[in-house]
Design an enzyme around this catalytic site. Structure first.
Site, PDB file in Angstrom:
ATOM      1  N   THR A 121      45.548  53.351  55.066  1.00  0.00           N
ATOM      2  CA  THR A 121      45.679  53.435  53.424  1.00  0.00           C
ATOM      3  C   THR A 121      45.693  55.074  53.248  1.00  0.00           C
ATOM      4  O   THR A 121      46.670  55.684  52.633  1.00  0.00           O
ATOM      5  CB  THR A 121      44.665  52.722  52.494  1.00  0.00           C
ATOM      6  OG1 THR A 121      44.572  51.370  52.889  1.00  0.00           O
ATOM      7  CG2 THR A 121      44.951  52.936  51.261  1.00  0.00           C
ATOM      8  N   LYS A 168      33.079  58.742  54.068  1.00  0.00           N
ATOM      9  CA  LYS A 168      31.772  59.067  53.308  1.00  0.00           C
ATOM     10  C   LYS A 168      30.680  58.461  54.158  1.00  0.00           C
ATOM     11  O   LYS A 168      29.711  58.918  54.157  1.00  0.00           O
ATOM     12  CB  LYS A 168      31.846  58.387  51.911  1.00  0.00           C
ATOM     13  CG  LYS A 168      32.290  56.907  51.873  1.00  0.00           C
ATOM     14  CD  LYS A 168      33.603  56.981  51.148  1.00  0.00           C
ATOM     15  CE  LYS A 168      34.220  55.361  51.645  1.00  0.00           C
ATOM     16  NZ  LYS A 168      35.322  55.184  50.783  1.00  0.00           N
ATOM     17  N   GLY A 199      37.388  60.044  45.153  1.00  0.00           N
ATOM     18  CA  GLY A 199      38.929  60.128  45.538  1.00  0.00           C
ATOM     19  C   GLY A 199      39.454  61.278  45.100  1.00  0.00           C
ATOM     20  O   GLY A 199      39.144  62.356  45.872  1.00  0.00           O
ATOM     21  N   ILE A 242      39.036  63.292  42.652  1.00  0.00           N
ATOM     22  CA  ILE A 242      38.426  64.424  41.737  1.00  0.00           C
ATOM     23  C   ILE A 242      37.868  65.535  42.627  1.00  0.00           C
ATOM     24  O   ILE A 242      37.167  65.209  43.572  1.00  0.00           O
ATOM     25  CB  ILE A 242      37.365  63.691  41.193  1.00  0.00           C
ATOM     26  CG1 ILE A 242      37.742  62.249  40.437  1.00  0.00           C
ATOM     27  CG2 ILE A 242      36.572  64.701  40.024  1.00  0.00           C
ATOM     28  CD1 ILE A 242      36.684  61.332  39.753  1.00  0.00           C
ATOM     29  N   GLY A 301      44.849  48.629  47.206  1.00  0.00           N
ATOM     30  CA  GLY A 301      44.476  49.617  48.233  1.00  0.00           C
ATOM     31  C   GLY A 301      42.987  50.317  47.747  1.00  0.00           C
ATOM     32  O   GLY A 301      42.956  51.465  48.245  1.00  0.00           O
ATOM     33  N   GLU A 324      37.395  48.751  50.111  1.00  0.00           N
ATOM     34  CA  GLU A 324      37.025  48.971  51.786  1.00  0.00           C
ATOM     35  C   GLU A 324      37.313  47.776  52.385  1.00  0.00           C
ATOM     36  O   GLU A 324      37.689  46.616  51.839  1.00  0.00           O
ATOM     37  CB  GLU A 324      35.561  49.322  51.873  1.00  0.00           C
ATOM     38  CG  GLU A 324      34.885  50.507  51.099  1.00  0.00           C
ATOM     39  CD  GLU A 324      35.503  51.677  51.407  1.00  0.00           C
ATOM     40  OE1 GLU A 324      35.511  52.089  52.853  1.00  0.00           O
ATOM     41  OE2 GLU A 324      36.116  52.373  50.635  1.00  0.00           O
ATOM     42  N   LYS A 374      28.037  57.909  48.667  1.00  0.00           N
ATOM     43  CA  LYS A 374      28.647  59.062  47.865  1.00  0.00           C
ATOM     44  C   LYS A 374      27.734  59.791  46.960  1.00  0.00           C
ATOM     45  O   LYS A 374      27.757  61.230  47.065  1.00  0.00           O
ATOM     46  CB  LYS A 374      29.744  58.425  46.696  1.00  0.00           C
ATOM     47  CG  LYS A 374      30.947  57.939  47.609  1.00  0.00           C
ATOM     48  CD  LYS A 374      31.917  57.275  46.800  1.00  0.00           C
ATOM     49  CE  LYS A 374      33.220  56.788  47.272  1.00  0.00           C
ATOM     50  NZ  LYS A 374      33.930  55.758  46.663  1.00  0.00           N
ATOM     51  N   GLY A 432      42.462  54.763  46.190  1.00  0.00           N
ATOM     52  CA  GLY A 432      43.790  54.673  46.194  1.00  0.00           C
ATOM     53  C   GLY A 432      44.472  55.741  47.227  1.00  0.00           C
ATOM     54  O   GLY A 432      43.736  56.952  47.362  1.00  0.00           O
TER      55      GLY A 432
HETATM   56  N1  HSE Z   1      36.375  51.695  48.013  1.00  0.00           N
HETATM   57  C1  HSE Z   1      36.339  53.041  47.679  1.00  0.00           C
HETATM   58  C2  HSE Z   1      36.288  52.743  45.927  1.00  0.00           C
HETATM   59  C3  HSE Z   1      37.524  53.722  47.809  1.00  0.00           C
HETATM   60  O1  HSE Z   1      36.409  51.772  45.378  1.00  0.00           O
HETATM   61  O2  HSE Z   1      35.892  53.721  45.330  1.00  0.00           O
HETATM   62  C4  HSE Z   1      37.373  55.297  47.764  1.00  0.00           C
HETATM   63  O3  HSE Z   1      36.281  55.968  48.293  1.00  0.00           O
END
Ligand code: HSE
Length: 407
Positions: free
Chosen positions: A11, A100, A129, A131, A182, A185, A200, A302
């Site tokens: 992805t 991460k 993501g 940001i 997408g 995980e 995170k 995404g």
């Molecule tokens: N699976 C994670 C989420 C992807 O949904 O935030 C981005 O780190």
């Protein structure tokens, strides 16, 4: 020209190639030199895809090629990402990642290694993501003594909770949609049980406080126990259910600092900036002693938003090919305090016939009833410590569910 290699054509990896191709001219201008993908490492082949001619199956090809200056690690997981990252840094190549799990576990170690070799280990895409929050902590907020980082850090769970609240969707179908888009995980447990948000917030708090916050020390609860009834009653209080990840430091009168971190569902009041963070969007709050409050908002998951953050790091790495950008995060472990002493109100659902008893026992500040769920009542307790609440709930014996209320 600078050649790069991409590890993993999933992805994020395919997103990285797309971002570099779509915005090639602009990216080259901003980097000051053309950036070209020389290799893509993947176990699979992609016949018919223009990337096929760059596919390699052996990492050594990349490692031994002196033309490759930057390695993009977007494989996810610890193995073999750990070995590949270590080898690339030791070989004097910068590494940019969205991983991460790996950053939370080995971030300080890789930052030290990168510093030794005059290269960079960059991980903007690992949190929030697209940001730009890590670069903000590392460069824009260096004048601050940061005492809180918190927010919505997982796109999948925020998408699920939004769908459950706005459309009345059930948990499983909302998760399936998030997977198809997408966001999720490979192992959805990482999202829904809060592990992803936990990694995170471990990374963000390590950067905010300068020492390593071990993700294993962070109390983590996911959203799997959140029910339709919780959401119905939350709306009665004009609140929404959000999975919050937070870390803060608390200074007592003597100047002693205590550090707290937690990932758990919270009820957020209407009017609070996080109330309207819906769908796949994430938001990160940072409080600094000079700055006060600030909030960063954007797509939290995404392919393309995450890839855009990775490519931003690649451009930075290319602009600083033999100079390490200083990152305030060392390997000393930061000890977290016990959450049992943290104070807040709690939302509870109880059987309707316990309404009066519960209201007095928990010194309720607000009570709600629902025409749809006549057999239950919900209330907001007075402010109390986590330990006090657990003791009272167990003594009462009739609490059907509890969710912390954000203050
Ligand atoms: N699976 C994670 C989420 C992807 O949904 O935030 C981005 O780190």
């Amino acid at each position: 020209m600078v050649n790069i290699a991409v590890l993993g054509y999933g992805t994020v990896g395919s997103g990285v190639v797309k971002v570099l191709t779509t915005n090639q001219e602009k990216i080259d201008k901003k980097a000051g030199t053309p950036i070209r993908v020389k290799y893509v490492l993947d176990l699979r082949d992609f016949p018919g895809d223009p990337i096929q001619e760059k596919i390699v199956h052996d990492f050594d090809v990349i490692l031994k090629d002196p033309e490759v200056k930057v390695v993009v690690e977007v494989m996810g997981g610890l193995k073999p990402a750990y070995e590949f990252t270590k080898a690339a840094l030791e070989a004097g190549k910068s590494v940019c990642t969205s991983n991460k799990e790996l950053v939370a576990e080995h971030g300080a170690e890789f930052l030290d290694l990168a510093r030794e070799r005059n290269v960079n280990y960059l991980f903007e895409a690992s949190c929030g993501g697209g940001i730009p929050v890590i670069r903000t902590l590392n460069s824009s907020l260096t004048a601050e003594d940061i005492d809180e980082v918190s927010g919505i850090l997982n796109g999948t769970t925020n998408y699920i909770l939004t769908e459950m609240s706005e459309k009345g969707s059930d948990f499983d179908s909302a998760l399936k949609e998030a997977q198809e888009l997408g966001y999720a995980e490979r192992n959805p447990e990482a999202d829904v049980e809060g592990h992803d948000a936990c990694r995170k917030i471990a990374i963000l708090s390590s950067l905010a406080f300068g020492h390593t916050v071990k993700y294993q020390d962070i109390h983590t609860e996911g959203i799997t126990k959140i029910s339709h009834n919780d959401i119905v009653f939350a709306k009665k209080f004009d609140m929404s259910v959000k999975l919050l990840a937070s870390a803060y430091k608390y200074r007592d009168g003597s100047g002693k600092k205590d550090y707290y971190a937690m990932v758990a569902p919270f009820l957020v009041r209407h009017g609070h900036p996080l109330f309207n963070v819906n769908g796949v969007f994430n938001a990160v709050f940072v409080h600094g002693n000079m700055l006060g409050d600030s909030m960063f908002y954007g797509s939290g998951a995404g392919s393309l938003p995450t890839a855009s953050a990775v490519v931003g790091d690649v451009v930075d790495a290319v602009k600083h090919l033999s100079r390490t950008l200083f990152v305030f995060w060392d390997s000393k472990e930061l000890k977290l305090s016990d959450n049992g002493s943290a104070k807040r109100p709690f939302f509870i659902r109880v059987p309707a016939d316990k309404k009066e008893e519960a209201s007095s026992f928990f010194n309720a500040s607000e009570i709600a009833e629902s025409d749809e769920i006549k057999e239950e009542t919900a209330l907001i307790t007075e402010i109390m410590t986590e330990d006090e609440f657990e003791k009272k709930a167990s003594e009462a014996g009739y609490v059907l569910s509890r969710i912390r209320v954000n203050q």
